[in-house]
Design a protein around this motif. Sequence first.
Motif, mmCIF file in Angstrom:
data_model
loop_
_atom_site.group_PDB
_atom_site.id
_atom_site.type_symbol
_atom_site.label_atom_id
_atom_site.label_comp_id
_atom_site.label_asym_id
_atom_site.label_seq_id
_atom_site.Cartn_x
_atom_site.Cartn_y
_atom_site.Cartn_z
ATOM 1 N N THR A 216 49.338 45.530 35.344
ATOM 2 C CA THR A 216 50.235 44.866 34.394
ATOM 3 C C THR A 216 51.335 45.802 33.918
ATOM 4 N N VAL B 38 43.421 46.551 35.845
ATOM 5 C CA VAL B 38 44.316 45.551 35.255
ATOM 6 C C VAL B 38 45.436 46.215 34.473
ATOM 7 N N VAL C 152 45.158 44.006 40.789
ATOM 8 C CA VAL C 152 44.753 42.974 39.828
ATOM 9 C C VAL C 152 43.801 41.932 40.410
ATOM 10 N N LEU D 69 48.410 37.516 33.700
ATOM 11 C CA LEU D 69 47.248 38.386 33.924
ATOM 12 C C LEU D 69 46.471 38.601 32.627
#
Length: 451
Positions: free
Chosen positions: A166, A162, A408, A194
Amino acid sequence: MPEATIDRDLTTLTLDVGGMKCAGCVRAVETQLTQHPGVIAATVNLVTEQATIECAPTVDPTVLADRLTQAGFPSQPHDTELAIEQNETPQPPYRQLAIAAVLLILSAIGHLEHFGYFIPGLSNIWFHFGLASIALAVPGRSIFIEGWRGLRQNAPNMNTLVGLGTLTAYSASVVALLLPRLGWECFFDEPVMLVGFILLGRALEQQARSRATASLRSLLALQPASARLIAANPPQVDSAAIEVPTRQVKIGAWVQVLPGDKIPVDGEIVAGQTTIDESMLTGEAIPVLKQPGDAVAAGSLNQSGAIAIRATRTGKETTLAQIISLVEAAQTRKAPIQKLADWVAGYFTYGVLAIALLTFLFWYFIGTPLWPQVLQSGTHAAMEHAMMHSANTSPLLLSLKLAIAVLVIACPCALGLATPTAILVGSGIGADRGLLIRGGDVLEKVHHLDA
């Protein structure tokens, strides 16, 4: 015969382990433990946040805990008695839910412009730049810290995936904002969304863990945290008593138990007569008459009269404490299917990182030259933007977006949480109903029973 000798020489330790977010973390903790000299095997439960270690008697649990703490998983030796004293119901994660809701709502507002809706101020690109910066720097900060720590320890986890996704999306958007001549899109709303979804997922996980461990907390709540010590000799039911923590009661001490109190230790009545509700042990709701010389168990409820008892078993030796230990051990033991899931999840992150890299390389060097029409696809707003500037979507940007998508959407949270949560709930409900299950491996075999 040699195996039996080895088994007698082994001991079992339990550690409380924090900082685990996914099955990849479970794998990393188990690897850290099994690499320590003297450790034969280690089993880690993501839901209960405990590690059970089979090792030589010379292994110091404090050293193991320090090793895990240095690896980014704050740990300490498990103390059942302390857990009983500190037994508290976890508070609902309202703050985390509120932050997640705000981030998701604001990021959704940023997507309304694609449908022709513009909200003054909230549709400004600089507003979304600021929102994304704050979201990543404040509520999302822990994601980057934990992700980097896992990567540095050669144990990448969900936060690594993640965090990379991001951060890449945010960086590409900043470049697009500062260098508009490139013709790139800004997608600041995606990192915000997210982070919002990750916080929402963590809040739901925390709620699920709280519900799953409710049965164990109800067992912990059966044993009172304090006891009344009698100093008079011989002890009487109306003798003056001093209230002390239950863990300080020694074998042979005299303890006063008043009507309505739970019995703090296993013992034998030396004065007084009463009826005791022992349903927590026997399942029988009818109270049992108890007189001097009769045995009583910790956690049972004194109902009608004051009594004085002599402690015969205290601390970890009481019947209730042994039941709690059995339930804890059962909830830590893995079913074969869970071992498979944890093994897959342990290598899952490496696989996702490799696939994301291959996705980027394929679309940048092969995909976009072969199918240049993909550079014209996208949202209506993006196509209008490209037509106005007489430029196509950049192959670099498209490749980055596809690689980010791989990172993600592939978080292995559910893969590592589903099985231990199900086992925890099942064994907990069984304990509530007087059925003790030795572990997930036993629970998995129960469906073969035909009697």
